[in-house]
Design a protein around this motif. Sequence first.
Motif, short mmCIF file in Angstrom:
data_model
loop_
_atom_site.label_atom_id
_atom_site.label_comp_id
_atom_site.label_asym_id
_atom_site.label_seq_id
_atom_site.Cartn_x
_atom_site.Cartn_y
_atom_site.Cartn_z
N UNK A 188 4.32 9.30 9.39
CA UNK A 188 3.65 10.32 8.58
C UNK A 188 4.53 10.76 7.41
N UNK A 189 3.92 11.08 6.29
CA UNK A 189 4.65 11.41 5.07
C UNK A 189 5.56 12.61 5.19
N UNK A 190 5.30 13.53 6.09
CA UNK A 190 6.11 14.73 6.23
C UNK A 190 7.37 14.50 7.05
N UNK A 191 7.45 13.37 7.76
CA UNK A 191 8.56 13.16 8.70
C UNK A 191 9.89 12.99 7.96
N UNK A 192 9.93 12.11 6.97
CA UNK A 192 11.20 11.84 6.28
C UNK A 192 11.76 13.09 5.59
N UNK A 193 10.96 13.86 4.84
CA UNK A 193 11.52 15.08 4.26
C UNK A 193 11.97 16.09 5.32
N UNK A 244 0.87 -1.17 0.00
CA UNK A 244 0.00 0.00 0.00
C UNK A 244 0.90 1.22 0.00
N UNK A 245 0.63 2.23 -0.84
CA UNK A 245 1.47 3.43 -0.83
C UNK A 245 1.50 4.07 0.54
N UNK A 246 2.61 4.74 0.84
CA UNK A 246 2.81 5.36 2.15
C UNK A 246 1.64 6.25 2.54
N UNK A 247 1.11 7.01 1.60
CA UNK A 247 0.02 7.94 1.91
C UNK A 247 -1.25 7.19 2.33
N UNK A 248 -1.44 5.95 1.87
CA UNK A 248 -2.63 5.20 2.19
C UNK A 248 -2.53 4.39 3.47
N UNK A 249 -1.39 4.32 4.07
CA UNK A 249 -1.21 3.52 5.28
C UNK A 249 -1.56 4.33 6.51
N UNK A 256 17.12 10.01 11.03
CA UNK A 256 16.71 9.81 9.63
C UNK A 256 16.83 8.35 9.23
N UNK A 257 17.90 7.70 9.63
CA UNK A 257 18.07 6.30 9.25
C UNK A 257 16.98 5.42 9.87
N UNK A 258 16.56 5.76 11.08
CA UNK A 258 15.50 4.98 11.73
C UNK A 258 14.13 5.27 11.12
N UNK A 259 13.87 6.52 10.78
CA UNK A 259 12.59 6.89 10.17
C UNK A 259 12.50 6.33 8.76
N UNK A 260 13.61 6.27 8.07
CA UNK A 260 13.66 5.80 6.69
C UNK A 260 13.10 4.40 6.54
N UNK A 261 13.29 3.56 7.54
CA UNK A 261 12.84 2.17 7.46
C UNK A 261 11.37 2.00 7.83
N UNK A 262 10.72 3.05 8.28
CA UNK A 262 9.33 2.97 8.74
C UNK A 262 8.38 3.49 7.67
N UNK A 263 7.60 2.61 7.11
CA UNK A 263 6.63 3.04 6.10
C UNK A 263 5.35 3.54 6.74
#
Length: 191
Positions: free
Chosen positions: A157-162, A9-14, A147-154
């Motif tokens: 929230x979509x705004x966290x990684x950027x 499921x795309x990140x936005x839909x999870x 960032x490395x820890x957030x990167x692995x979490x799908x």
Amino acid sequence: MIDPPTTPIPRAGRATRFGPVMVALAAGAAVSVALGLYAGLHEPTGVAVNLAGFSSFMAVKTWLTTVAVVLAIGQLLSALALFGKLPGVSGGRGVAALHRWSGRLAVAVTVPVAAHCLFALGFQTFDTRILLHSLLGCFFYGVFVCKMLVLTREDSPGWVLPTVGGAVFAAMVALWFSSAYWFFTTFGVTF
């Protein structure tokens, strides 16, 4: 019982969860504090390792940091392409590989610089620029861990990684200005 979907499921839909993000932030904060405490509490050795071809380890640190900033700019541009924010550039497999490898190399070239700062110089507060640089160095590695820890979490929230990626970039650029830029403007462009 319903089977889970076979396609991701795309990140936005999870469903988003803040718990893992908070853990990543706490881990990053712990790394920042641990680096700062270690650098502040141990006795600096003052010993610098020089590389052949450079006049001093300050020159080595300056150029390694400059290489890291150039790679960080590559990170920013490739991230913008991957998120569809760079007009005329699509984020395909090649851009993703460029993003991963430029990030790996950027962090790799900062490790000798950070090791020198931690062991030879420690956490210094006698000058505003140096205090800011010490704080930024601790912050950079903490936010990088986050960032490395957030990167692995799908499910984050979509705004966290950027946002966290932007913090890594901003910290790297600020580190460059508080060290390499200062060196270049004080001593000139030397090797």
